[in-house]
Design an enzyme around this catalytic site. Structure first.
Site: not given
Ligand SMILES: *[C@@H]1O[C@H](CO)[C@@H](O)[C@H](O)[C@H]1NC(C)=O
Length: 365
Positions: A38, A332, A335
């Protein structure tokens, strides 16, 4: 020194170093190819069948500070490190996901991203998260080579792959998902053994992309995993006593040391290949330790929602967000923000730029 100034400064040095043979940044690296999780997935998970996946970021507020201000699959408010890198190298402003059905010929020949949020070097990690495993990312890379070959012919396609800059960023999910938060692998391996297992997978992955023609490969280490807001939350840290988890951070440092040691061996066994270690631990750690020095204010929670738990589908259109994400290291709970990624990119350039310039074995021909 201002980060933007520094990137311009370095790319200028890079260009000057090669000006005598009259190449441009594009010629230096004609394409960027990205594999991993990610931190680098620019939207591939939007195109895979993961029902209501926690591993999709194709909904607001993700992407709110991206040039289009639209969610696009990136797990951040804006750009990721490979996007900044592609821009620095003069290739393009962002790196498209390979699974996007609307890629142009130019998109393809200047490079794409194969990364998938939730994936890891350990196939069991991707199975748990329904992400695209690294082994499948290589299969997509083979398809990519076929497509580029159809566009520019075999000779030029081979040249593009050979000169491309490859970025491999994976591993964190193996530890966070498989090892710390779920006991799957902890019953089977101690941390030392599991690190060796993951590093073995990493080495095979490097060998596979080498086999397919890649010659400049950047491999990133782990960030300070224990400083991720979600990891602190998982340890039941109360808001007023949230501190990085030192055990997970020292595990990450040990992994990085092993990786650094592995690289010269891997490189020696793959003649003509340059493998560069990218230290992401130090810049992230700097941001968390000295946020103010770098224009940041909040380091122990994300900008989305409470910042303690929300990520993926829990960070959504109904979740309130902080006003100014440039003050946050995390977007978040798991991340980084675009601002943090920009800082890491600048630091990587500072670290790797001189290595690229000073490597006598490196020839642009
Ligand atoms: C956001 O925060 C940064 C750093 O504190 C500041 O320089 C900038 O002006 C802020 N932007 C807005 C729109 O408030």
């Amino acid at each position: 020194m201002a980060p933007n100034f520094y990137s311009i400064f370095l790319i200028t040095i890079l260009l000057q170093a090669f000006s005598n043979i009259n190449v441009t940044a594009q010629a230096l690296f004609p394409a960027i190819l990205v594999f991993g999780d990610s931190a680098v997935d620019t939207g591939n998970n939007n195109f895979i069948n993961t029902i209501i996946s926690p591993n999709r970021a194709d909904h607001p507020p993700y992407g709110r500070d991206f040039p289009s201000h639209k969610p696009n699959g990136r797990f951040s408010n804006g750009k990721l490190v490979p996007d900044f890198l592609a821009d620095t190298l003069g290739l393009k402003e962002s790196v498209p996901p390979f699974l996007d059905p609307h890629l142009s010929d130019k998109d393809l020949i200047t490079g794409v991203c194969f990364g998938s949020a939730g994936s890891g070097f350990d196939d069991l990690t991707s199975k748990t998260t329904k992400a695209i495993p690294m082994s499948k990312q290589v299969e997509y890379f083979k398809k990519y080579i076929e497509r580029v070959t159809r566009i520019v012919g075999e000779k030029r396609a081979k040249e593009i792959i050979r000169k491309a800059i490859v970025v491999i960023n994976s591993g964190i999910n193996d530890f966070v998902i498989n090892y710390y938060d779920l006991p799957t692998k902890r019953l089977q391996y101690d941390i030392n053994e599991y690190q060796d297992f993951v590093l073995q997978r990493l080495q095979s992955f490097v060998e596979e992309v080498h086999e397919l023609g890649c010659r400049t490969i950047i491999v990133t280490g782990l960030p300070p995993i224990g400083c991720l807001p979600i990891q602190m939350t998982a340890r039941f840290k109360l808001p007023n006593e949230r501190k990085c988890l030192e055990d997970q951070n020292s595990d990450a440092m040990l992994y990085n040391q092993k990786l650094k040691k592995l690289i010269p061996h891997a490189q020696a066994s793959l003649p003509g290949t340059r493998i560069l270690y990218a230290d992401v631990y130090t810049p992230f750690s700097d941001l968390v330790k000295n946020p103010e020095e770098n224009g940041f204010k909040v380091t122990d929670r994300g900008c989305c929602g409470t910042g303690y738990i929300e990520t993926g589908s829990l960070c959504n259109i109904l979740t309130p967000t902080c006003k100014n994400a440039t003050e946050f290291v995390f977007w978040d709970s798991a991340h980084p923000t675009e601002a943090a990624y920009q800082y890491v990119h600048d630091s990587l350039l500072e670290e790797l730029g001189p290595q690229i310039i000073n490597d006598p074995k490196f020839s642009v021909s």
